[in-house]
Design a protein around this motif. Structure first.
Motif, PDB file in Angstrom:
ATOM      1  N   ILE A 263       0.852  -1.181   0.000  1.00  0.00           N
ATOM      2  CA  ILE A 263       0.000   0.000   0.000  1.00  0.00           C
ATOM      3  C   ILE A 263       0.891   1.235   0.000  1.00  0.00           C
ATOM      4  CG2 ILE A 263      -0.222   0.090   2.542  1.00  0.00           C
ATOM      5  CD1 ILE A 263      -3.168   1.002   1.997  1.00  0.00           C
ATOM      6  N   TYR A 264       0.434   2.289  -0.672  1.00  0.00           N
ATOM      7  CA  TYR A 264       1.249   3.485  -0.872  1.00  0.00           C
ATOM      8  C   TYR A 264       0.597   4.688  -0.188  1.00  0.00           C
ATOM      9  CZ  TYR A 264       3.355   0.510  -4.369  1.00  0.00           C
ATOM     10  OH  TYR A 264       3.980  -0.539  -5.006  1.00  0.00           O
ATOM     11  N   LEU A 265       1.428   5.467   0.475  1.00  0.00           N
ATOM     12  CA  LEU A 265       1.010   6.723   1.083  1.00  0.00           C
ATOM     13  C   LEU A 265       1.451   7.853   0.175  1.00  0.00           C
ATOM     14  CD1 LEU A 265      -0.200   8.210   3.578  1.00  0.00           C
ATOM     15  CD2 LEU A 265       2.143   8.306   4.488  1.00  0.00           C
ATOM     16  N   LYS A 266       0.493   8.699  -0.202  1.00  0.00           N
ATOM     17  CA  LYS A 266       0.783   9.828  -1.083  1.00  0.00           C
ATOM     18  C   LYS A 266       0.506  11.131  -0.355  1.00  0.00           C
ATOM     19  CE  LYS A 266      -0.435   7.469  -5.431  1.00  0.00           C
ATOM     20  NZ  LYS A 266       0.430   8.000  -6.477  1.00  0.00           N
ATOM     21  N   CYS A 267       1.065  12.210  -0.860  1.00  0.00           N
ATOM     22  CA  CYS A 267       0.837  13.540  -0.310  1.00  0.00           C
ATOM     23  C   CYS A 267       0.641  14.512  -1.460  1.00  0.00           C
ATOM     24  CB  CYS A 267       2.022  13.974   0.545  1.00  0.00           C
ATOM     25  SG  CYS A 267       1.850  15.604   1.300  1.00  0.00           S
ATOM     26  N   TYR A 268      -0.331  15.409  -1.323  1.00  0.00           N
ATOM     27  CA  TYR A 268      -0.623  16.374  -2.384  1.00  0.00           C
ATOM     28  C   TYR A 268       0.310  17.564  -2.284  1.00  0.00           C
ATOM     29  CZ  TYR A 268      -3.224  19.236  -5.692  1.00  0.00           C
ATOM     30  OH  TYR A 268      -3.582  20.004  -6.773  1.00  0.00           O
ATOM     31  N   ARG A 269       1.183  17.698  -3.256  1.00  0.00           N
ATOM     32  CA  ARG A 269       2.095  18.837  -3.352  1.00  0.00           C
ATOM     33  C   ARG A 269       2.306  19.177  -4.811  1.00  0.00           C
ATOM     34  NH1 ARG A 269       5.260  20.402   0.953  1.00  0.00           N
ATOM     35  NH2 ARG A 269       5.603  22.154  -0.436  1.00  0.00           N
ATOM     36  N   ASN A 270       2.421  20.471  -5.098  1.00  0.00           N
ATOM     37  CA  ASN A 270       2.749  20.953  -6.440  1.00  0.00           C
ATOM     38  C   ASN A 270       1.776  20.440  -7.498  1.00  0.00           C
ATOM     39  OD1 ASN A 270       5.122  22.258  -5.409  1.00  0.00           O
ATOM     40  ND2 ASN A 270       6.118  20.260  -5.391  1.00  0.00           N
ATOM     41  N   GLY A 271       0.503  20.413  -7.121  1.00  0.00           N
ATOM     42  CA  GLY A 271      -0.526  20.093  -8.088  1.00  0.00           C
ATOM     43  C   GLY A 271      -0.778  18.629  -8.345  1.00  0.00           C
ATOM     44  N   ALA A 272      -0.175  17.740  -7.560  1.00  0.00           N
ATOM     45  CA  ALA A 272      -0.371  16.311  -7.796  1.00  0.00           C
ATOM     46  C   ALA A 272      -0.087  15.533  -6.522  1.00  0.00           C
ATOM     47  CB  ALA A 272       0.546  15.824  -8.918  1.00  0.00           C
ATOM     48  N   PHE A 273      -0.564  14.299  -6.492  1.00  0.00           N
ATOM     49  CA  PHE A 273      -0.249  13.421  -5.379  1.00  0.00           C
ATOM     50  C   PHE A 273       1.081  12.729  -5.642  1.00  0.00           C
ATOM     51  CE2 PHE A 273      -4.741  13.752  -4.237  1.00  0.00           C
ATOM     52  CZ  PHE A 273      -4.621  13.856  -2.861  1.00  0.00           C
ATOM     53  N   GLU A 274       2.019  12.930  -4.720  1.00  0.00           N
ATOM     54  CA  GLU A 274       3.350  12.347  -4.825  1.00  0.00           C
ATOM     55  C   GLU A 274       3.449  11.124  -3.923  1.00  0.00           C
ATOM     56  OE1 GLU A 274       5.431  15.727  -3.306  1.00  0.00           O
ATOM     57  OE2 GLU A 274       5.651  16.654  -5.287  1.00  0.00           O
ATOM     58  N   ASN A 275       4.058  10.051  -4.415  1.00  0.00           N
ATOM     59  CA  ASN A 275       4.294   8.889  -3.562  1.00  0.00           C
ATOM     60  C   ASN A 275       5.320   9.251  -2.496  1.00  0.00           C
ATOM     61  OD1 ASN A 275       2.536   7.277  -4.931  1.00  0.00           O
ATOM     62  ND2 ASN A 275       4.078   6.147  -6.065  1.00  0.00           N
ATOM     63  N   VAL A 276       4.940   9.091  -1.235  1.00  0.00           N
ATOM     64  CA  VAL A 276       5.795   9.438  -0.112  1.00  0.00           C
ATOM     65  C   VAL A 276       6.445   8.208   0.500  1.00  0.00           C
ATOM     66  CG1 VAL A 276       5.753  10.346   2.263  1.00  0.00           C
ATOM     67  CG2 VAL A 276       4.545  11.538   0.441  1.00  0.00           C
ATOM     68  N   ASP A 277       5.654   7.138   0.652  1.00  0.00           N
ATOM     69  CA  ASP A 277       6.119   5.977   1.390  1.00  0.00           C
ATOM     70  C   ASP A 277       5.297   4.777   0.961  1.00  0.00           C
ATOM     71  OD1 ASP A 277       7.583   4.551   3.194  1.00  0.00           O
ATOM     72  OD2 ASP A 277       6.844   5.584   4.984  1.00  0.00           O
ATOM     73  N   SER A 278       5.757   3.594   1.315  1.00  0.00           N
ATOM     74  CA  SER A 278       4.981   2.383   1.065  1.00  0.00           C
ATOM     75  C   SER A 278       5.124   1.452   2.253  1.00  0.00           C
ATOM     76  CB  SER A 278       5.445   1.689  -0.217  1.00  0.00           C
ATOM     77  OG  SER A 278       6.706   1.088  -0.024  1.00  0.00           O
ATOM     78  N   ALA A 279       4.165   0.556   2.410  1.00  0.00           N
ATOM     79  CA  ALA A 279       4.205  -0.413   3.501  1.00  0.00           C
ATOM     80  C   ALA A 279       3.667  -1.746   3.000  1.00  0.00           C
ATOM     81  CB  ALA A 279       3.379   0.066   4.699  1.00  0.00           C
TER      82      ALA A 279
END
Length: 335
Positions: A45-61
Protein backbone atom coordinates in the motif's frame (compact mmCIF):
# COMPACT_ATOMS: atom_id res chain seq x y z
CA UNK A 1 7.39 11.49 -6.84
CA UNK A 2 8.21 8.36 -4.75
CA UNK A 3 10.17 6.09 -1.22
CA UNK A 4 9.52 2.85 0.53
CA UNK A 5 9.53 0.79 3.77
CA UNK A 6 7.95 -2.39 5.14
CA UNK A 7 5.41 -2.77 7.91
CA UNK A 8 6.74 -2.29 11.43
CA UNK A 9 9.99 -0.62 10.38
CA UNK A 10 10.76 3.05 10.70
CA UNK A 11 12.26 5.24 8.01
CA UNK A 12 15.86 6.10 8.84
CA UNK A 13 16.60 8.78 6.25
CA UNK A 14 14.96 11.83 4.78
CA UNK A 15 13.26 11.67 1.43
CA UNK A 16 14.31 13.80 -1.51
CA UNK A 17 14.27 17.54 -0.81
CA UNK A 18 11.09 18.13 -2.78
CA UNK A 19 9.13 15.71 -0.58
CA UNK A 20 10.53 16.77 2.78
CA UNK A 21 7.38 18.51 4.00
CA UNK A 22 5.28 15.47 3.15
CA UNK A 23 7.49 12.54 3.97
CA UNK A 24 8.78 10.75 7.06
CA UNK A 25 11.61 12.62 8.77
CA UNK A 26 11.81 11.56 12.43
CA UNK A 27 12.00 8.35 14.45
CA UNK A 28 10.52 9.80 17.62
CA UNK A 29 7.94 12.41 16.63
CA UNK A 30 5.24 12.79 14.04
CA UNK A 31 2.35 10.70 12.86
CA UNK A 32 1.53 7.06 13.42
CA UNK A 33 -0.86 5.81 10.76
CA UNK A 34 -2.25 2.33 11.30
CA UNK A 35 -4.78 0.79 8.99
CA UNK A 36 -6.79 -2.11 7.73
CA UNK A 37 -7.45 -2.93 4.08
CA UNK A 38 -10.83 -4.57 3.63
CA UNK A 39 -10.23 -5.80 0.09
CA UNK A 40 -6.58 -6.99 0.37
CA UNK A 41 -4.94 -9.47 2.72
CA UNK A 42 -1.37 -9.07 1.46
CA UNK A 43 0.51 -6.78 -0.90
CA UNK A 44 1.79 -3.21 -0.88
CA UNK A 45 0.00 0.00 0.00
CA UNK A 46 1.25 3.48 -0.87
CA UNK A 47 1.01 6.72 1.08
CA UNK A 48 0.78 9.83 -1.08
CA UNK A 49 0.84 13.54 -0.31
CA UNK A 50 -0.62 16.37 -2.38
CA UNK A 51 2.10 18.84 -3.35
CA UNK A 52 2.75 20.95 -6.44
CA UNK A 53 -0.53 20.09 -8.09
CA UNK A 54 -0.37 16.31 -7.80
CA UNK A 55 -0.25 13.42 -5.38
CA UNK A 56 3.35 12.35 -4.83
CA UNK A 57 4.29 8.89 -3.56
CA UNK A 58 5.80 9.44 -0.11
CA UNK A 59 6.12 5.98 1.39
CA UNK A 60 4.98 2.38 1.07
CA UNK A 61 4.20 -0.41 3.50
CA UNK A 62 3.62 -4.14 3.30
CA UNK A 63 0.07 -5.27 3.95
CA UNK A 64 0.07 -8.36 6.18
CA UNK A 65 -3.20 -10.08 7.04
CA UNK A 66 -4.98 -6.94 5.90
CA UNK A 67 -3.07 -4.54 8.18
CA UNK A 68 -0.33 -1.94 7.65
CA UNK A 69 1.54 0.83 9.49
CA UNK A 70 3.16 4.10 8.42
CA UNK A 71 5.23 6.34 10.67
CA UNK A 72 6.78 9.69 9.85
CA UNK A 73 6.60 13.45 10.32
CA UNK A 74 4.25 15.94 8.71
CA UNK A 75 5.63 19.48 8.63
CA UNK A 76 2.04 20.74 8.82
CA UNK A 77 -1.47 19.31 8.22
CA UNK A 78 -1.61 18.25 4.58
CA UNK A 79 -3.75 16.20 2.24
CA UNK A 80 -2.58 12.60 2.17
CA UNK A 81 -3.99 9.62 0.32
CA UNK A 82 -3.81 5.86 0.33
CA UNK A 83 -3.87 3.48 -2.62
CA UNK A 84 -2.68 0.03 -3.63
CA UNK A 85 -1.85 1.42 -7.09
CA UNK A 86 1.24 3.67 -7.07
CA UNK A 87 0.22 5.23 -10.40
CA UNK A 88 -3.29 6.15 -9.23
CA UNK A 89 -4.33 9.73 -9.94
CA UNK A 90 -7.47 9.46 -7.79
CA UNK A 91 -6.38 7.93 -4.49
CA UNK A 92 -8.65 8.10 -1.43
CA UNK A 93 -7.80 11.35 0.32
CA UNK A 94 -7.70 12.47 3.97
CA UNK A 95 -6.12 15.27 6.00
CA UNK A 96 -3.43 14.48 8.56
CA UNK A 97 -0.89 16.22 10.75
CA UNK A 98 1.39 14.75 13.43
CA UNK A 99 -1.28 12.53 15.01
CA UNK A 100 -2.10 8.94 15.79
CA UNK A 101 -4.49 8.02 13.04
CA UNK A 102 -6.35 4.81 12.23
CA UNK A 103 -7.98 4.09 8.90
CA UNK A 104 -10.05 1.41 7.25
CA UNK A 105 -9.70 1.28 3.47
CA UNK A 106 -11.86 -0.44 0.89
CA UNK A 107 -10.42 0.82 -2.36
CA UNK A 108 -12.65 -1.21 -4.65
CA UNK A 109 -15.69 0.40 -3.00
CA UNK A 110 -13.95 3.82 -2.79
CA UNK A 111 -14.42 3.94 0.97
CA UNK A 112 -12.00 5.35 3.54
CA UNK A 113 -12.85 5.66 7.25
CA UNK A 114 -10.49 7.83 9.30
CA UNK A 115 -10.27 8.43 13.05
CA UNK A 116 -7.80 10.56 15.00
CA UNK A 117 -7.08 13.16 12.30
CA UNK A 118 -8.21 16.54 13.63
CA UNK A 119 -8.69 18.27 10.26
CA UNK A 120 -10.26 15.38 8.40
CA UNK A 121 -13.87 16.09 9.42
CA UNK A 122 -13.52 19.55 7.91
CA UNK A 123 -12.18 17.98 4.72
CA UNK A 124 -15.07 15.50 4.53
CA UNK A 125 -17.51 18.38 4.93
CA UNK A 126 -15.83 20.44 2.23
CA UNK A 127 -15.67 17.51 -0.16
CA UNK A 128 -19.44 17.27 -0.03
CA UNK A 129 -20.06 21.02 -0.18
CA UNK A 130 -17.78 21.72 -3.15
CA UNK A 131 -19.72 19.19 -5.23
CA UNK A 132 -22.65 21.61 -5.06
CA UNK A 133 -22.47 24.08 -7.93
CA UNK A 134 -23.96 26.78 -5.68
CA UNK A 135 -21.02 26.50 -3.28
CA UNK A 136 -18.64 29.27 -4.38
CA UNK A 137 -15.21 30.57 -3.46
CA UNK A 138 -16.98 33.17 -1.32
CA UNK A 139 -18.76 30.33 0.51
CA UNK A 140 -15.40 28.68 1.09
CA UNK A 141 -13.78 31.83 2.42
CA UNK A 142 -16.69 32.58 4.75
CA UNK A 143 -15.80 29.63 7.00
CA UNK A 144 -12.39 28.33 5.96
CA UNK A 145 -10.18 31.38 5.35
CA UNK A 146 -7.86 30.35 8.22
CA UNK A 147 -7.68 26.67 7.34
CA UNK A 148 -5.15 24.73 5.22
CA UNK A 149 -8.07 22.47 4.32
CA UNK A 150 -9.82 25.45 2.74
CA UNK A 151 -6.75 26.37 0.69
CA UNK A 152 -6.40 22.77 -0.48
CA UNK A 153 -10.08 22.67 -1.47
CA UNK A 154 -9.56 25.88 -3.45
CA UNK A 155 -6.54 24.44 -5.27
CA UNK A 156 -8.32 21.20 -6.13
CA UNK A 157 -11.79 22.51 -6.97
CA UNK A 158 -11.67 26.12 -8.12
CA UNK A 159 -8.22 27.37 -9.09
CA UNK A 160 -7.99 25.53 -12.42
CA UNK A 161 -10.79 27.60 -13.96
CA UNK A 162 -10.01 31.00 -12.45
CA UNK A 163 -7.96 33.83 -13.83
CA UNK A 164 -5.37 36.04 -12.18
CA UNK A 165 -7.84 38.52 -10.65
CA UNK A 166 -9.98 35.81 -9.04
CA UNK A 167 -7.02 33.89 -7.60
CA UNK A 168 -5.49 37.12 -6.34
CA UNK A 169 -8.75 38.07 -4.62
CA UNK A 170 -8.83 34.67 -2.89
CA UNK A 171 -5.21 35.02 -1.77
CA UNK A 172 -5.81 38.46 -0.27
CA UNK A 173 -8.68 37.19 1.89
CA UNK A 174 -6.74 34.32 3.49
CA UNK A 175 -5.97 34.63 7.19
CA UNK A 176 -2.45 35.79 8.06
CA UNK A 177 -1.95 32.66 10.18
CA UNK A 178 -1.56 30.64 6.97
CA UNK A 179 1.35 32.72 5.69
CA UNK A 180 4.21 30.48 4.58
CA UNK A 181 2.16 27.28 4.64
CA UNK A 182 2.61 24.77 1.83
CA UNK A 183 -0.69 25.26 0.05
CA UNK A 184 -0.57 29.05 0.29
CA UNK A 185 2.85 28.86 -1.37
CA UNK A 186 1.21 26.88 -4.17
CA UNK A 187 -1.39 29.64 -4.57
CA UNK A 188 1.46 32.16 -4.79
CA UNK A 189 3.21 30.06 -7.44
CA UNK A 190 0.00 29.87 -9.45
CA UNK A 191 -0.49 33.62 -9.15
CA UNK A 192 2.99 34.29 -10.52
CA UNK A 193 2.23 32.13 -13.57
CA UNK A 194 -1.19 33.66 -14.16
CA UNK A 195 0.21 37.18 -13.90
CA UNK A 196 2.35 36.43 -16.96
CA UNK A 197 -0.73 35.17 -18.83
CA UNK A 198 -3.08 38.13 -18.40
CA UNK A 199 -4.79 39.71 -21.39
CA UNK A 200 -2.34 42.06 -23.05
CA UNK A 201 0.75 40.13 -21.97
CA UNK A 202 3.09 38.66 -24.56
CA UNK A 203 2.29 34.98 -24.99
CA UNK A 204 5.22 32.82 -23.84
CA UNK A 205 6.87 31.19 -26.82
CA UNK A 206 7.32 27.43 -27.02
CA UNK A 207 8.33 24.74 -29.47
CA UNK A 208 6.79 21.27 -29.69
CA UNK A 209 6.90 18.49 -32.31
CA UNK A 210 4.09 17.85 -34.77
CA UNK A 211 2.94 14.36 -35.79
CA UNK A 212 6.00 13.92 -38.01
CA UNK A 213 8.38 15.07 -35.29
CA UNK A 214 9.05 18.45 -36.89
CA UNK A 215 9.46 21.34 -34.42
CA UNK A 216 6.68 23.93 -34.44
CA UNK A 217 7.08 27.21 -32.56
CA UNK A 218 4.28 29.49 -31.44
CA UNK A 219 6.35 32.44 -32.68
CA UNK A 220 6.12 31.04 -36.24
CA UNK A 221 2.46 32.15 -36.22
CA UNK A 222 3.37 35.79 -35.57
CA UNK A 223 1.30 38.03 -37.84
CA UNK A 224 -1.82 35.87 -37.47
CA UNK A 225 -4.60 35.50 -34.97
CA UNK A 226 -3.99 32.08 -33.43
CA UNK A 227 -6.03 30.10 -30.96
CA UNK A 228 -3.70 27.95 -28.86
CA UNK A 229 -6.04 25.09 -27.98
CA UNK A 230 -5.00 22.73 -25.16
CA UNK A 231 -6.94 19.48 -25.51
CA UNK A 232 -6.62 15.67 -25.62
CA UNK A 233 -8.28 12.75 -27.37
CA UNK A 234 -9.12 11.19 -23.98
CA UNK A 235 -10.89 14.34 -22.73
CA UNK A 236 -14.71 14.18 -23.16
CA UNK A 237 -15.16 17.92 -22.63
CA UNK A 238 -12.55 18.60 -25.32
CA UNK A 239 -14.24 16.32 -27.81
CA UNK A 240 -17.56 18.06 -27.16
CA UNK A 241 -15.92 21.46 -27.70
CA UNK A 242 -14.10 20.45 -30.90
CA UNK A 243 -17.10 21.09 -33.22
CA UNK A 244 -17.23 24.67 -31.94
CA UNK A 245 -13.54 25.17 -32.68
CA UNK A 246 -14.05 23.64 -36.14
CA UNK A 247 -16.91 26.07 -36.80
CA UNK A 248 -14.77 29.04 -35.73
CA UNK A 249 -11.88 27.87 -37.89
CA UNK A 250 -14.06 27.46 -40.98
CA UNK A 251 -15.63 30.88 -40.48
CA UNK A 252 -12.40 32.82 -39.92
CA UNK A 253 -9.57 30.86 -41.55
CA UNK A 254 -9.59 33.20 -44.56
CA UNK A 255 -9.36 36.23 -42.27
CA UNK A 256 -5.85 35.65 -40.92
CA UNK A 257 -7.00 33.24 -38.19
CA UNK A 258 -5.73 29.76 -37.40
CA UNK A 259 -5.59 27.22 -34.59
CA UNK A 260 -2.61 25.51 -32.97
CA UNK A 261 -3.72 22.34 -31.19
CA UNK A 262 -1.54 21.44 -28.19
CA UNK A 263 -2.37 17.92 -27.05
CA UNK A 264 -1.95 16.35 -23.62
CA UNK A 265 -2.21 12.89 -25.13
CA UNK A 266 0.06 9.96 -24.33
CA UNK A 267 -1.00 7.63 -27.15
CA UNK A 268 -0.02 8.87 -30.62
CA UNK A 269 -2.43 6.60 -32.50
CA UNK A 270 -5.42 7.75 -30.44
CA UNK A 271 -4.33 11.38 -30.84
CA UNK A 272 -4.14 11.10 -34.63
CA UNK A 273 -7.40 9.15 -34.77
CA UNK A 274 -9.21 11.91 -32.84
CA UNK A 275 -7.77 14.61 -35.11
CA UNK A 276 -9.11 12.81 -38.17
CA UNK A 277 -12.45 11.84 -36.66
CA UNK A 278 -13.21 15.35 -35.35
CA UNK A 279 -12.03 17.08 -38.54
CA UNK A 280 -9.32 19.16 -36.89
CA UNK A 281 -7.53 20.35 -40.00
CA UNK A 282 -5.10 22.80 -38.42
CA UNK A 283 -1.58 22.39 -37.03
CA UNK A 284 -1.18 19.99 -34.10
CA UNK A 285 1.71 19.40 -31.68
CA UNK A 286 2.27 17.00 -28.80
CA UNK A 287 5.15 15.93 -26.55
CA UNK A 288 3.21 12.95 -25.07
CA UNK A 289 4.03 14.03 -21.50
CA UNK A 290 0.39 14.25 -20.41
CA UNK A 291 0.04 16.83 -17.60
CA UNK A 292 3.82 16.88 -17.02
CA UNK A 293 4.78 18.71 -20.21
CA UNK A 294 6.69 21.98 -19.81
CA UNK A 295 4.24 23.89 -22.01
CA UNK A 296 1.33 22.76 -19.84
CA UNK A 297 3.18 24.21 -16.85
CA UNK A 298 4.22 27.34 -18.77
CA UNK A 299 0.58 28.14 -19.50
CA UNK A 300 -0.67 27.04 -16.05
CA UNK A 301 -3.08 24.57 -17.63
CA UNK A 302 -4.92 22.64 -14.91
CA UNK A 303 -8.07 21.84 -16.87
CA UNK A 304 -8.84 21.12 -20.50
CA UNK A 305 -10.10 22.30 -22.86
CA UNK A 306 -8.22 25.53 -22.26
CA UNK A 307 -7.48 28.06 -24.96
CA UNK A 308 -5.57 31.30 -25.45
CA UNK A 309 -6.43 33.67 -28.30
CA UNK A 310 -3.28 35.47 -29.41
CA UNK A 311 -3.13 38.49 -31.70
CA UNK A 312 -0.83 39.11 -34.67
CA UNK A 313 1.56 40.99 -32.37
CA UNK A 314 1.98 37.91 -30.17
CA UNK A 315 -0.02 39.29 -27.25
CA UNK A 316 -2.82 37.45 -25.44
CA UNK A 317 -6.26 38.79 -26.33
CA UNK A 318 -8.35 36.40 -24.20
CA UNK A 319 -8.25 32.98 -22.59
CA UNK A 320 -10.70 30.23 -21.70
CA UNK A 321 -12.94 30.94 -24.68
CA UNK A 322 -15.46 28.20 -25.46
CA UNK A 323 -18.55 27.80 -27.65
CA UNK A 324 -20.30 31.09 -28.43
CA UNK A 325 -17.79 33.12 -26.39
CA UNK A 326 -15.09 32.14 -28.90
CA UNK A 327 -17.19 33.21 -31.89
CA UNK A 328 -18.15 36.47 -30.17
CA UNK A 329 -14.53 37.34 -29.45
CA UNK A 330 -13.42 36.49 -32.97
CA UNK A 331 -16.22 38.68 -34.39
CA UNK A 332 -14.93 41.51 -32.20
CA UNK A 333 -11.22 41.32 -33.07
CA UNK A 334 -10.85 39.62 -36.47
CA UNK A 335 -11.84 41.96 -39.26
Amino acid sequence: MKAMKTMGTMLTGMLAWGLAACGPQSKTEGYLLQGEVADMTSGTIYLKCYRNGAFENVDSATVQEGHFTFQGTAGEPLAYALTTNPASRRPLTFFMGNEQVTVRLNESEKQLQVTGAADNDEWLQLQEQTRNENYTVDSLLARHAASPVGVYAFLRTYSSRLGYAEVKAFRERLDASLEGSAYVKEVDTLLAKLERLQDGAEAPDFTLPDAEGRPVSLSSFRGQYVLVDFWAAWCPDCRRENPNVVAAYKQYQKKNFTVLGVSLDRDKDKWLEAIEKDGLTWTHVCDFQYWSGPVVDLYAVKWIPKSFLIGPDGRILASGLESQALLDKLAEVVK
